[in-house]
Design a protein around this motif. Structure first.
Motif, short mmCIF file in Angstrom:
data_model
loop_
_atom_site.label_atom_id
_atom_site.label_comp_id
_atom_site.label_asym_id
_atom_site.label_seq_id
_atom_site.Cartn_x
_atom_site.Cartn_y
_atom_site.Cartn_z
N ALA A 99 -13.01 -9.16 -0.17
CA ALA A 99 -12.67 -8.84 -1.56
C ALA A 99 -11.37 -9.54 -1.95
N ILE A 100 -10.41 -9.56 -1.06
CA ILE A 100 -9.14 -10.23 -1.33
C ILE A 100 -9.36 -11.73 -1.49
N MET A 101 -10.18 -12.32 -0.63
CA MET A 101 -10.46 -13.75 -0.72
C MET A 101 -11.21 -14.09 -2.01
N ALA A 102 -12.10 -13.21 -2.44
CA ALA A 102 -12.81 -13.44 -3.71
C ALA A 102 -11.83 -13.40 -4.88
N ALA A 103 -10.89 -12.47 -4.84
CA ALA A 103 -9.87 -12.38 -5.90
C ALA A 103 -9.00 -13.64 -5.89
N ILE A 104 -8.63 -14.10 -4.71
CA ILE A 104 -7.82 -15.32 -4.58
C ILE A 104 -8.55 -16.50 -5.19
N ASP A 105 -9.80 -16.70 -4.82
CA ASP A 105 -10.58 -17.83 -5.32
C ASP A 105 -10.76 -17.76 -6.83
N SER A 106 -10.99 -16.57 -7.34
CA SER A 106 -11.21 -16.39 -8.79
C SER A 106 -9.96 -16.74 -9.59
N ILE A 107 -8.82 -16.22 -9.16
CA ILE A 107 -7.57 -16.46 -9.88
C ILE A 107 -7.15 -17.92 -9.73
N ALA A 108 -7.32 -18.49 -8.55
CA ALA A 108 -6.97 -19.89 -8.34
C ALA A 108 -7.84 -20.81 -9.19
N SER A 109 -9.11 -20.50 -9.32
CA SER A 109 -9.98 -21.35 -10.13
C SER A 109 -9.59 -21.28 -11.61
N LEU A 110 -9.14 -20.13 -12.06
CA LEU A 110 -8.65 -20.02 -13.44
C LEU A 110 -7.37 -20.83 -13.63
N SER A 111 -6.51 -20.86 -12.60
CA SER A 111 -5.27 -21.63 -12.73
C SER A 111 -5.56 -23.12 -12.87
N VAL A 112 -6.58 -23.60 -12.18
CA VAL A 112 -6.97 -25.00 -12.31
C VAL A 112 -7.51 -25.27 -13.72
N GLY A 113 -8.13 -24.26 -14.32
CA GLY A 113 -8.66 -24.40 -15.68
C GLY A 113 -7.61 -24.51 -16.76
N THR A 114 -6.35 -24.34 -16.42
CA THR A 114 -5.30 -24.49 -17.43
C THR A 114 -5.11 -25.93 -17.86
N THR A 115 -5.78 -26.87 -17.18
CA THR A 115 -5.72 -28.27 -17.59
C THR A 115 -6.78 -28.59 -18.62
N GLY A 148 -4.66 -33.62 -9.34
CA GLY A 148 -4.99 -35.02 -9.07
C GLY A 148 -6.13 -35.51 -9.93
N LYS A 149 -6.51 -36.73 -9.71
CA LYS A 149 -7.60 -37.33 -10.47
C LYS A 149 -8.95 -36.73 -10.06
N THR A 150 -9.13 -36.48 -8.77
CA THR A 150 -10.40 -35.97 -8.27
C THR A 150 -10.33 -34.57 -7.70
N SER A 151 -9.12 -34.04 -7.53
CA SER A 151 -8.99 -32.69 -7.00
C SER A 151 -7.67 -32.06 -7.41
N ALA A 152 -7.60 -30.75 -7.23
CA ALA A 152 -6.37 -30.00 -7.50
C ALA A 152 -6.11 -29.10 -6.30
N PHE A 153 -4.84 -28.91 -5.98
CA PHE A 153 -4.44 -28.08 -4.85
C PHE A 153 -3.64 -26.89 -5.37
N THR A 154 -3.99 -25.70 -4.89
CA THR A 154 -3.31 -24.49 -5.35
C THR A 154 -2.78 -23.69 -4.17
N GLU A 155 -1.81 -22.86 -4.49
CA GLU A 155 -1.26 -21.89 -3.54
C GLU A 155 -1.39 -20.53 -4.21
N THR A 156 -1.90 -19.56 -3.47
CA THR A 156 -2.08 -18.22 -4.02
C THR A 156 -1.43 -17.20 -3.10
N ARG A 157 -0.74 -16.25 -3.72
CA ARG A 157 -0.09 -15.17 -2.98
C ARG A 157 -0.63 -13.83 -3.46
N VAL A 158 -0.88 -12.94 -2.53
CA VAL A 158 -1.30 -11.58 -2.84
C VAL A 158 -0.21 -10.66 -2.30
N SER A 159 0.33 -9.81 -3.18
CA SER A 159 1.41 -8.92 -2.75
C SER A 159 1.16 -7.50 -3.27
N PHE A 160 1.80 -6.55 -2.62
CA PHE A 160 1.72 -5.16 -3.08
C PHE A 160 2.38 -5.07 -4.45
#
Length: 176
Positions: A99-115, A148-160
């Motif tokens: 569940a935590i990994m799904a939340a990470i992937d979901s939020i990270a994919s939205l961050s890439v969509g800010t472009t 990048g031109k063909t990819s984007a790299f993200t860092e995601t943190r989950v905290s209390f």
């Protein structure tokens, strides 16, 4: 499941005209799944005003069951709250890592969509769990480190939510 994105728009820079749409077809004959999904391009780039509408369109029903809320969007950064829920917990009381990994992937994919660019999806996710996720809500924050031109790299943190102590840290790559 194989997802195929057909981009029927003409891009002007990184932004698409608000009246056009892209269609995402998901099908898997082995599972008997065939659905066609329309993604509203007026939601791109992702902003505070469009994040909820885009989230409703692109996230799977089981991802929506995570209950992510309180979305905040800045260029290259998206955060949200993952509320504690008995449905996400093991008998020990800790939230399931899936569940935590799904939340990470979901939020990270939205961050890439800010472009304003549409990704082909996550190609890599590496998650470290630093402590059990128990007895609190969780703040999930994803930041794009490189567009990048063909990819984007993200860092995601989950905290209390109450203490800010780190629960998990992830690195993800998205393909364009």
């Amino acid at each position: 499941m194989i997802a195929e994105v057909e981009n029927t728009m003409t891009l002007t820079g990184n932004q698409a005209p608000a009246t056009e749409q892209t269609t995402q077809n998901e099908s898997d004959p082995a599972l008997g799944v065939r659905r066609q999904m329309t993604v509203p391009l007026h939601c791109l780039p992702v902003t505070d005003a469009t994040v909820l509408e885009l989230y409703e369109y692109v996230m799977a029903p089981w991802v929506k069951m995570l209950g992510l809320r309180e979305f905040k969007v800045h260029s290259g950064i998206v955060s949200a709250m993952l509320p504690q829920s008995d449905a996400l917990k093991f008998s020990s009381g800790a939230v399931c890592g899936q569940a935590i990994m799904a939340a990470i992937d979901s939020i990270a994919s939205l961050s890439v969509g800010t472009t304003g660019r549409i990704t082909k999806g996550t190609v890599y996710q590496h998650t470290h769990f630093l402590r059990p996720a128990v007895n609190d809500d969780y703040y999930v924050r994803a930041e794009v480190l490189r567009f990048g031109k063909t990819s984007a790299f993200t860092e995601t943190r989950v905290s209390f939510a109450s203490t800010g102590k780190l629960v998990a840290h992830a690195s993800l790559e998205f393909a364009f």
